[in-house]
Design a protein around this motif. Structure first.
Motif, PDB file in Angstrom:
ATOM      1  N   GLU A  49      -4.495  -3.705  -5.567  1.00  0.00           N
ATOM      2  CA  GLU A  49      -3.185  -4.095  -5.041  1.00  0.00           C
ATOM      3  C   GLU A  49      -3.274  -4.520  -3.581  1.00  0.00           C
ATOM      4  OE1 GLU A  49       0.176  -2.137  -7.793  1.00  0.00           O
ATOM      5  OE2 GLU A  49      -0.331  -0.981  -6.005  1.00  0.00           O
ATOM      6  N   LEU A  50      -4.148  -3.874  -2.837  1.00  0.00           N
ATOM      7  CA  LEU A  50      -4.348  -4.291  -1.451  1.00  0.00           C
ATOM      8  C   LEU A  50      -4.979  -5.677  -1.394  1.00  0.00           C
ATOM      9  CD1 LEU A  50      -5.569  -0.961   0.195  1.00  0.00           C
ATOM     10  CD2 LEU A  50      -3.346  -2.060   0.457  1.00  0.00           C
ATOM     11  N   LEU A  51      -5.916  -5.944  -2.309  1.00  0.00           N
ATOM     12  CA  LEU A  51      -6.513  -7.281  -2.389  1.00  0.00           C
ATOM     13  C   LEU A  51      -5.458  -8.321  -2.759  1.00  0.00           C
ATOM     14  CD1 LEU A  51      -9.870  -6.363  -4.157  1.00  0.00           C
ATOM     15  CD2 LEU A  51      -9.670  -7.481  -1.919  1.00  0.00           C
ATOM     16  N   GLU A  52      -4.567  -7.951  -3.659  1.00  0.00           N
ATOM     17  CA  GLU A  52      -3.472  -8.876  -4.012  1.00  0.00           C
ATOM     18  C   GLU A  52      -2.614  -9.188  -2.791  1.00  0.00           C
ATOM     19  OE1 GLU A  52      -1.197  -8.664  -7.734  1.00  0.00           O
ATOM     20  OE2 GLU A  52      -2.314  -6.818  -8.137  1.00  0.00           O
TER      21      GLU A  52
ATOM     22  N   SER B 250       0.829  -1.202   0.000  1.00  0.00           N
ATOM     23  CA  SER B 250       0.000   0.000   0.000  1.00  0.00           C
ATOM     24  C   SER B 250       0.863   1.252   0.000  1.00  0.00           C
ATOM     25  CB  SER B 250      -0.909   0.004   1.234  1.00  0.00           C
ATOM     26  OG  SER B 250      -1.566   1.240   1.359  1.00  0.00           O
ATOM     27  N   THR B 251       1.885   1.263   0.858  1.00  0.00           N
ATOM     28  CA  THR B 251       2.767   2.421   0.961  1.00  0.00           C
ATOM     29  C   THR B 251       3.472   2.689  -0.356  1.00  0.00           C
ATOM     30  OG1 THR B 251       3.113   1.988   3.311  1.00  0.00           O
ATOM     31  CG2 THR B 251       4.717   3.416   2.212  1.00  0.00           C
TER      32      THR B 251
ATOM     33  N   ALA C 182      -5.064   2.110   5.363  1.00  0.00           N
ATOM     34  CA  ALA C 182      -4.066   1.200   4.808  1.00  0.00           C
ATOM     35  C   ALA C 182      -2.739   1.361   5.539  1.00  0.00           C
ATOM     36  CB  ALA C 182      -3.879   1.464   3.314  1.00  0.00           C
ATOM     37  N   GLN C 183      -2.374   2.610   5.817  1.00  0.00           N
ATOM     38  CA  GLN C 183      -1.132   2.872   6.535  1.00  0.00           C
ATOM     39  C   GLN C 183      -1.188   2.330   7.961  1.00  0.00           C
ATOM     40  OE1 GLN C 183       0.055   7.014   6.202  1.00  0.00           O
ATOM     41  NE2 GLN C 183      -0.600   7.075   4.080  1.00  0.00           N
ATOM     42  N   LEU C 184      -2.370   2.245   8.525  1.00  0.00           N
ATOM     43  CA  LEU C 184      -2.531   1.712   9.875  1.00  0.00           C
ATOM     44  C   LEU C 184      -2.678   0.194   9.883  1.00  0.00           C
ATOM     45  CD1 LEU C 184      -4.961   4.407  11.360  1.00  0.00           C
ATOM     46  CD2 LEU C 184      -2.542   4.081  11.934  1.00  0.00           C
ATOM     47  N   GLY C 185      -2.653  -0.415   8.696  1.00  0.00           N
ATOM     48  CA  GLY C 185      -2.745  -1.864   8.598  1.00  0.00           C
ATOM     49  C   GLY C 185      -4.157  -2.399   8.608  1.00  0.00           C
ATOM     50  N   GLN C 186      -5.169  -1.517   8.555  1.00  0.00           N
ATOM     51  CA  GLN C 186      -6.567  -1.947   8.525  1.00  0.00           C
ATOM     52  C   GLN C 186      -6.982  -2.082   7.053  1.00  0.00           C
ATOM     53  OE1 GLN C 186      -9.258   0.006  11.318  1.00  0.00           O
ATOM     54  NE2 GLN C 186      -7.498   0.863  12.424  1.00  0.00           N
ATOM     55  N   ILE C 187      -6.516  -3.149   6.443  1.00  0.00           N
ATOM     56  CA  ILE C 187      -6.595  -3.302   4.989  1.00  0.00           C
ATOM     57  C   ILE C 187      -8.025  -3.466   4.482  1.00  0.00           C
ATOM     58  CG2 ILE C 187      -5.719  -4.586   3.015  1.00  0.00           C
ATOM     59  CD1 ILE C 187      -3.611  -3.059   4.656  1.00  0.00           C
TER      60      ILE C 187
END
Length: 223
Positions: free
Chosen positions: A183-186, A18-19, A149-154
């Protein structure tokens, strides 16, 4: 213990992807977002000028903060420049209830996001009331998604990015949001779901800048 370690590694991998995407597209995304905000801010400033003397001062201060924000001086934008501009945080508090104060919440949230402080960014982004504005609402929703996303709560990030894409429904923003969600789903090994989003970009937004390279995303998850 092993299961916990695997979960932590998985979360770290998702966060890294994500980053990387955020950094890769930051200039494009922020450029579009600033353009939208400046237009709307200008309208709000004009309305406040002719209707509320108190808000005239707030609008003047907001315009100074906008310049610092656009220049990337996020600390000054947030906290002031030791002159009459005390920062977006002060404007948001002192002029709460005005349109300028509302926009200060947005700018404060985006400034924190640019500094990498996702938690404080969400605090102010959540305070911003977009009032259903079809121009700015999708960008705010996606900014919140980036923070999660940055906090890891995808999962929450993906949900917000898909919502932002649907609300925007245009060639400029929707493909960016859909690809980021893909990309997050990947990163979660949900390639079938990612494929659907990439195909949506190809089919629904063929004139978008990202449409030219979307085939490589589709190919990657079709293996």
């Amino acid at each position: 213990m092993a299961h916990k370690t695997e979960d932590q590694a998985f979360s770290t991998n998702a966060l890294d992807k994500s980053t990387q995407f955020i950094e890769k597209n930051k200039k494009i995304f922020i450029g579009v977002l600033i353009g939208i905000i400046v237009v709307i801010a200008g309208i709000y400033s004009y309305v406040n000028f002719i209707s509320k003397p108190r808000a005239e001062k707030a609008s003047y201060l907001l315009s100074k903060g906008q310049n610092y924000f656009a220049a990337g001086n996020f600390d000054v934008a947030l906290n002031g420049d030791n002159t009459d501009f005390r920062g977006f945080l002060d404007i948001a508090k002192r002029y709460s209830g005005t349109k300028a104060g509302n926009l200060a919440n947005l700018y404060a949230g985006l400034s924190y996001a640019q500094k990498g402080d996702a938690k404080d960014a969400l605090t102010y982004l959540d305070k911003y009331d977009e009032k259903g504005d079809r121009l700015i609402s999708p960008a705010v929703v996606s900014a919140r998604g980036n923070c999660y996303a940055q906090l890891g709560q995808i999962d929450k990030a993906i949900s917000l990015l898909k919502k932002a894409a649907a609300e925007a429904d245009n060639n400029s923003l929707s493909p960016i949001f859909l690809i980021q969600a893909g990309e997050l789903l990947e990163s979660q090994n949900k390639t079938d779901e990612a494929l659907k989003l990439y195909q949506e970009v190809k089919q629904k937004y063929p004139k978008a800048p990202y449409a030219e390279s979307i085939d490589k995303y589709i190919q990657r998850v079709s293996k």
